[in-house]
Design a protein around this motif. Structure first.
Motif, PDB file in Angstrom:
ATOM      1  N   GLN A 160       0.832  -1.201   0.000  1.00 32.40           N
ATOM      2  CA  GLN A 160       0.000   0.000   0.000  1.00 32.40           C
ATOM      3  C   GLN A 160       0.867   1.252   0.000  1.00 32.40           C
ATOM      4  N   ALA A 161       0.314   2.317  -0.503  1.00 35.01           N
ATOM      5  CA  ALA A 161       1.021   3.595  -0.482  1.00 35.01           C
ATOM      6  C   ALA A 161       1.446   3.934   0.939  1.00 35.01           C
ATOM      7  N   GLY A 162       2.682   4.420   1.058  1.00 37.20           N
ATOM      8  CA  GLY A 162       3.239   4.717   2.365  1.00 37.20           C
ATOM      9  C   GLY A 162       4.028   3.572   2.969  1.00 37.20           C
ATOM     10  N   GLY A 163       3.911   2.402   2.369  1.00 40.73           N
ATOM     11  CA  GLY A 163       4.607   1.231   2.867  1.00 40.73           C
ATOM     12  C   GLY A 163       6.036   1.136   2.374  1.00 40.73           C
ATOM     13  N   SER A 164       6.664   0.008   2.690  1.00 43.01           N
ATOM     14  CA  SER A 164       8.067  -0.203   2.363  1.00 43.01           C
ATOM     15  C   SER A 164       8.286  -1.563   1.727  1.00 43.01           C
ATOM     16  N   LEU A 165       9.312  -1.639   0.922  1.00 44.96           N
ATOM     17  CA  LEU A 165       9.792  -2.901   0.356  1.00 44.96           C
ATOM     18  C   LEU A 165      11.307  -2.829   0.285  1.00 44.96           C
ATOM     19  N   ARG A 166      11.935  -3.985   0.334  1.00 43.12           N
ATOM     20  CA  ARG A 166      13.383  -4.067   0.167  1.00 43.12           C
ATOM     21  C   ARG A 166      13.686  -5.019  -0.972  1.00 43.12           C
ATOM     22  N   LEU A 167      14.289  -4.492  -2.007  1.00 43.17           N
ATOM     23  CA  LEU A 167      14.699  -5.308  -3.144  1.00 43.17           C
ATOM     24  C   LEU A 167      16.143  -5.768  -2.952  1.00 43.17           C
ATOM     25  N   SER A 168      16.405  -6.960  -3.449  1.00 46.13           N
ATOM     26  CA  SER A 168      17.761  -7.497  -3.437  1.00 46.13           C
ATOM     27  C   SER A 168      18.140  -7.933  -4.840  1.00 46.13           C
ATOM     28  N   CYS A 169      19.425  -7.885  -5.121  1.00 48.63           N
ATOM     29  CA  CYS A 169      19.939  -8.371  -6.400  1.00 48.63           C
ATOM     30  C   CYS A 169      21.250  -9.086  -6.126  1.00 48.63           C
ATOM     31  N   ALA A 170      21.302 -10.357  -6.491  1.00 53.02           N
ATOM     32  CA  ALA A 170      22.502 -11.154  -6.301  1.00 53.02           C
ATOM     33  C   ALA A 170      23.167 -11.373  -7.645  1.00 53.02           C
ATOM     34  N   ALA A 171      24.443 -11.035  -7.711  1.00 54.08           N
ATOM     35  CA  ALA A 171      25.214 -11.170  -8.946  1.00 54.08           C
ATOM     36  C   ALA A 171      26.184 -12.333  -8.829  1.00 54.08           C
ATOM     37  N   SER A 172      26.363 -13.061  -9.915  1.00 50.70           N
ATOM     38  CA  SER A 172      27.295 -14.186  -9.923  1.00 50.70           C
ATOM     39  C   SER A 172      27.881 -14.348 -11.310  1.00 50.70           C
ATOM     40  N   GLY A 173      28.937 -15.138 -11.407  1.00 54.09           N
ATOM     41  CA  GLY A 173      29.507 -15.451 -12.703  1.00 54.09           C
ATOM     42  C   GLY A 173      30.812 -14.751 -13.024  1.00 54.09           C
ATOM     43  N   ARG A 174      31.159 -13.766 -12.225  1.00 54.57           N
ATOM     44  CA  ARG A 174      32.455 -13.101 -12.390  1.00 54.57           C
ATOM     45  C   ARG A 174      32.704 -12.229 -11.161  1.00 54.57           C
ATOM     46  N   THR A 175      33.843 -11.572 -11.146  1.00 61.35           N
ATOM     47  CA  THR A 175      34.167 -10.666 -10.047  1.00 61.35           C
ATOM     48  C   THR A 175      33.551  -9.296 -10.332  1.00 61.35           C
ATOM     49  N   PHE A 176      32.885  -8.739  -9.341  1.00 59.28           N
ATOM     50  CA  PHE A 176      32.201  -7.463  -9.532  1.00 59.28           C
ATOM     51  C   PHE A 176      32.792  -6.338  -8.699  1.00 59.28           C
ATOM     52  N   THR A 177      33.999  -6.522  -8.231  1.00 59.75           N
ATOM     53  CA  THR A 177      34.590  -5.516  -7.349  1.00 59.75           C
ATOM     54  C   THR A 177      34.840  -4.193  -8.055  1.00 59.75           C
ATOM     55  N   ASN A 178      34.923  -4.192  -9.384  1.00 63.71           N
ATOM     56  CA  ASN A 178      35.139  -2.959 -10.147  1.00 63.71           C
ATOM     57  C   ASN A 178      33.870  -2.422 -10.800  1.00 63.71           C
ATOM     58  N   TYR A 179      32.740  -2.990 -10.432  1.00 61.72           N
ATOM     59  CA  TYR A 179      31.477  -2.621 -11.054  1.00 61.72           C
ATOM     60  C   TYR A 179      30.616  -1.800 -10.110  1.00 61.72           C
ATOM     61  N   ALA A 180      30.033  -0.746 -10.646  1.00 59.89           N
ATOM     62  CA  ALA A 180      28.934  -0.096  -9.948  1.00 59.89           C
ATOM     63  C   ALA A 180      27.694  -0.972 -10.118  1.00 59.89           C
ATOM     64  N   MET A 181      26.802  -0.933  -9.138  1.00 62.19           N
ATOM     65  CA  MET A 181      25.553  -1.684  -9.235  1.00 62.19           C
ATOM     66  C   MET A 181      24.407  -0.680  -9.252  1.00 62.19           C
ATOM     67  N   VAL A 182      23.453  -0.938 -10.114  1.00 64.82           N
ATOM     68  CA  VAL A 182      22.467   0.081 -10.461  1.00 64.82           C
ATOM     69  C   VAL A 182      21.056  -0.517 -10.446  1.00 64.82           C
ATOM     70  N   TRP A 183      20.102   0.289 -10.038  1.00 60.57           N
ATOM     71  CA  TRP A 183      18.684  -0.069 -10.151  1.00 60.57           C
ATOM     72  C   TRP A 183      18.019   0.869 -11.162  1.00 60.57           C
ATOM     73  N   PHE A 184      17.299   0.256 -12.083  1.00 59.12           N
ATOM     74  CA  PHE A 184      16.444   0.973 -13.007  1.00 59.12           C
ATOM     75  C   PHE A 184      15.008   0.479 -12.791  1.00 59.12           C
ATOM     76  N   ARG A 185      14.063   1.207 -13.343  1.00 56.99           N
ATOM     77  CA  ARG A 185      12.682   0.731 -13.334  1.00 56.99           C
ATOM     78  C   ARG A 185      12.025   1.114 -14.647  1.00 56.99           C
ATOM     79  N   GLN A 186      10.999   0.358 -14.976  1.00 63.21           N
ATOM     80  CA  GLN A 186      10.301   0.612 -16.232  1.00 63.21           C
ATOM     81  C   GLN A 186       8.839   0.228 -16.110  1.00 63.21           C
ATOM     82  N   VAL A 187       8.000   1.121 -16.562  1.00 60.50           N
ATOM     83  CA  VAL A 187       6.578   0.847 -16.707  1.00 60.50           C
ATOM     84  C   VAL A 187       6.349   0.453 -18.158  1.00 60.50           C
TER      85      VAL A 187
END
Length: 122
Positions: A13-40
């Motif tokens: 509901q409006a006013g509420g909260s959610l926590r999204l998670s994203c797990a990356a695998s398959g290579r080393t990500f220490t030099n990568y920025a991690m980004v969230w996008f959204r799309q309707v």
């Protein structure tokens, strides 16, 4: 094989909260920025938030600043998006991406997840 897997979406509901998670695998990500996008569906993809490789720098879209918080796990392979004070206009599919180029983190990513649906009811 690089994989990004999002989780944590749902209906809230409006006013509420959610926590999204994203797990990356398959290579080393220490030099990568991690980004969230959204799309309707039918609209352009929108940058939401990003966190630099070290986890020290964060970037937010004006529309979510003060309500959303991005963070990165200690192993640098997981990124979180804590979303508070959610509004109906936050309804979208949220995608996780990684990018080595800080100059383009607001527009694109090198690898993408499949997305997780967030729906905010009024």
């Amino acid at each position: 094989q690089v994989q990004l897997v999002e989780s944590g979406g749902g209906l809230v509901q409006a006013g509420g909260s959610l926590r999204l998670s994203c797990a990356a695998s398959g290579r080393t990500f220490t030099n990568y920025a991690m980004v969230w996008f959204r799309q309707v569906p039918g609209k352009e993809r929108e940058f939401v938030a990003a966190i630099g490789a070290s986890g020290m720098s964060t970037y937010y879209a004006d529309s979510v600043k003060g309500r959303f918080t991005i963070s990165r796990g200690n192993a640098k392979t997981t990124v979180y998006l804590q979303m508070n004070s959610l509004k109906p206009e936050d309804t979208a599919i949220y995608y996780c991406a990684v990018n080595r180029n800080l100059l383009s983190i607001r527009s694109t990513g090198e690898y993408w997840g499949q997305g997780t649906q967030v729906t905010v009811s009024s």
